[in-house]
Design a protein around this motif. Structure first.
Motif, mmCIF file in Angstrom:
data_model
loop_
_atom_site.group_PDB
_atom_site.id
_atom_site.type_symbol
_atom_site.label_atom_id
_atom_site.label_comp_id
_atom_site.label_asym_id
_atom_site.label_seq_id
_atom_site.Cartn_x
_atom_site.Cartn_y
_atom_site.Cartn_z
ATOM 1 N N PHE A 80 -6.456 13.854 0.963
ATOM 2 C CA PHE A 80 -5.045 13.848 0.593
ATOM 3 C C PHE A 80 -4.768 15.115 -0.201
ATOM 4 O O PHE A 80 -4.928 15.158 -1.422
ATOM 5 C CB PHE A 80 -4.712 12.608 -0.239
ATOM 6 N N ASN B 46 -0.848 -1.204 -7.552
ATOM 7 C CA ASN B 46 -1.337 -1.129 -6.181
ATOM 8 C C ASN B 46 -2.361 -2.231 -5.909
ATOM 9 O O ASN B 46 -2.251 -2.970 -4.925
ATOM 10 C CB ASN B 46 -1.956 0.254 -5.944
ATOM 11 N N PRO C 260 1.940 3.675 -4.362
ATOM 12 C CA PRO C 260 0.857 4.637 -4.124
ATOM 13 C C PRO C 260 0.057 4.892 -5.400
ATOM 14 O O PRO C 260 0.540 4.685 -6.518
ATOM 15 C CB PRO C 260 1.600 5.894 -3.663
ATOM 16 N N VAL D 39 -2.304 2.439 -10.290
ATOM 17 C CA VAL D 39 -3.488 1.818 -9.688
ATOM 18 C C VAL D 39 -3.447 0.306 -9.883
ATOM 19 O O VAL D 39 -3.781 -0.478 -8.994
ATOM 20 C CB VAL D 39 -4.769 2.407 -10.295
ATOM 21 N N TYR E 65 0.831 -1.199 0.000
ATOM 22 C CA TYR E 65 0.000 0.000 0.000
ATOM 23 C C TYR E 65 0.872 1.257 0.000
ATOM 24 O O TYR E 65 0.520 2.269 -0.630
ATOM 25 C CB TYR E 65 -0.908 -0.013 1.225
ATOM 26 N N LEU F 47 -6.268 -0.020 4.279
ATOM 27 C CA LEU F 47 -6.904 0.477 3.065
ATOM 28 C C LEU F 47 -7.850 1.636 3.341
ATOM 29 O O LEU F 47 -8.143 2.423 2.431
ATOM 30 C CB LEU F 47 -7.665 -0.659 2.375
ATOM 31 N N GLU G 60 -1.670 7.953 -5.688
ATOM 32 C CA GLU G 60 -1.979 9.382 -5.706
ATOM 33 C C GLU G 60 -1.718 10.032 -7.056
ATOM 34 O O GLU G 60 -2.298 11.071 -7.374
ATOM 35 C CB GLU G 60 -1.178 10.109 -4.621
ATOM 36 N N ARG H 133 -7.092 4.137 4.850
ATOM 37 C CA ARG H 133 -6.304 5.364 4.719
ATOM 38 C C ARG H 133 -6.598 6.043 3.378
ATOM 39 O O ARG H 133 -6.550 7.274 3.269
ATOM 40 C CB ARG H 133 -4.816 5.022 4.829
ATOM 41 N N GLY H 134 -6.917 5.246 2.371
ATOM 42 C CA GLY H 134 -7.205 5.817 1.063
ATOM 43 C C GLY H 134 -8.471 6.646 1.028
ATOM 44 O O GLY H 134 -8.697 7.409 0.080
#
Length: 358
Positions: free
Chosen positions: A182, A89, A77, A86, A73, A175, A79, A177-178
């Motif tokens: 941000f 990830n 990233p 993606v 994770y 997960l 971001e 956290r996503g």
């Protein structure tokens, strides 16, 4: 005394009622249990120790998989928004979680088949419940299960299983956290839903174009009763790497034409339509589904997900369903060439209602 009498009565041999059963002269004979066959782990202590090592190795492998999922994770990233990031990830986190859960499952099965008690027995069900002897038997059952499984005395297996189970939860927690905001210096509103949904690509002078062709729309070409799917001009030029899908999800519009006298318009919005042509956000205010079903005779817009209905003649107000507010209206006008253009952006956030919406 009555309770004691009931207890004594329950302890007597239970005689079920024959009911509608038919007595036969040659009833089936209970064949009994087959002869018990010992496993190799029952015969050879060396094989038993090997099986135990295999079990706790699998549990520790599960622990490693959970740790790897958390590490992936952070190592891969998303971001940047690039599809390849993606993809990496999702792939590496998924592999870690799959390894963690699969190892726990295989280890538990191997433990039960090779090390736990392998004796066959028949457990008869009691006709009643709630006696003291039944409660004592339940407690004894847990003690017997602990002894037969070896959970209490096989320290390595027990500790590795506890560690694996606890660690398997961590990737799921990570997960979340996503979902947190941000923000960066380059994009200070990246995690602010109010700002993100408050503004779309629509601005003064932006032409309304067909979705997905991108051809401009002339007001004279919109017939009464028609419904047209619309996007802002220039959206297709963004490309997937430039945020096409994200911007389209916010800016998508449904354009309809009614007879001008059918519209119920407030003083503030009388200039937001043009000759009976109105434009409303296509994003449902319930959970964001596309509101794409238009009833020409009733002038109702329907959301196919949860059946919310909006009245186009009256500011797209909710007349049925779980949606809590009307669809945002896009103010439109016509330029010198007769093409439909936006007067401004939406005057309120598009999409579902949320606690920070104002």
């Amino acid at each position: 005394m009555a309770h004691d009498d009931d207890t004594q009565a329950l302890d007597r041999a239970y005689q079920p009622s024959p009911g509608l059963g038919v007595a036969v002269s040659d009833p089936a004979v209970n064949p009994g249990l087959p002869p018990h066959r010992q496993r190799m782990t029952d015969k050879d202590p060396k094989i038993e120790r090997t099986a135990a090592r295999t079990v706790y190795t699998l549990f520790y492998l599960s622990l490693a998989g959970s740790i790897w999922a958390v590490a992936a994770y952070m190592l891969f990233p998303i971001e940047s928004g690039a599809l390849i990031d993606v993809r990496y990830n999702n792939m590496f986190i998924g592999l870690g979680i799959a390894l963690a859960l699969l190892s726990i499952g295989i280890g538990a099965i191997h433990w039960s088949k090779s090390l736990m008690s392998d004796k066959e027995f028949v457990e008869y069900r009691h006709p009643t419940r709630g006696r003291d002897s039944t409660r004592e038997a339940a407690v004894q059952a847990f003690a017997d299960a602990n002894e037969e499984s070896g959970f209490g005395r096989r320290v390595m297996i027990r500790n590795s299983l506890i560690a694996a189970v606890v660690a398997s939860i961590v990737p799921g927690v990570t997960l979340f956290r996503g979902l947190a905001p941000f923000n960066t210096e380059e994009d200070p509103i990246a995690g602010d839903p109010v700002a993100l949904l408050q503004h779309t690509m629509w601005k003064k002078g932006t032409r309304l174009v067909h979705d997905p062709a991108g051809t401009p729309i002339r007001a004279a070409d919109i017939t009464i009763g028609s419904a047209v799917h619309v996007i802002p001009e220039g959206l297709n030029e963004l490309g997937h790497e430039g945020g096409l899908l994200e911007e389209k999800a916010k800016a998508i519009v449904l354009l309809m034409r009614l007879r001008p006298e059918q519209l119920v318009e407030s003083e503030e919005r009388k200039t937001w339509s043009y000759d009976g042509i109105v434009a409303y956000s296509k994003v449902c205010t319930h959970v964001g589904c596309p509101v794409a079903l238009y009833e020409q005779q009733t002038h109702h817009l329907l959301c196919p997900c949860h059946q919310s209905q909006f009245d186009v003649t009256d500011h797209a107000k909710v007349i049925f369903g779980p949606a809590s507010r009307p669809l945002p209206q896009l103010p439109i006008a016509v330029d010198d060439e007769g093409y439909l253009i936006a007067q401004s952006d939406f005057h309120e956030p598009v999409g579902p209602s949320f606690w920070e919406r104002h």
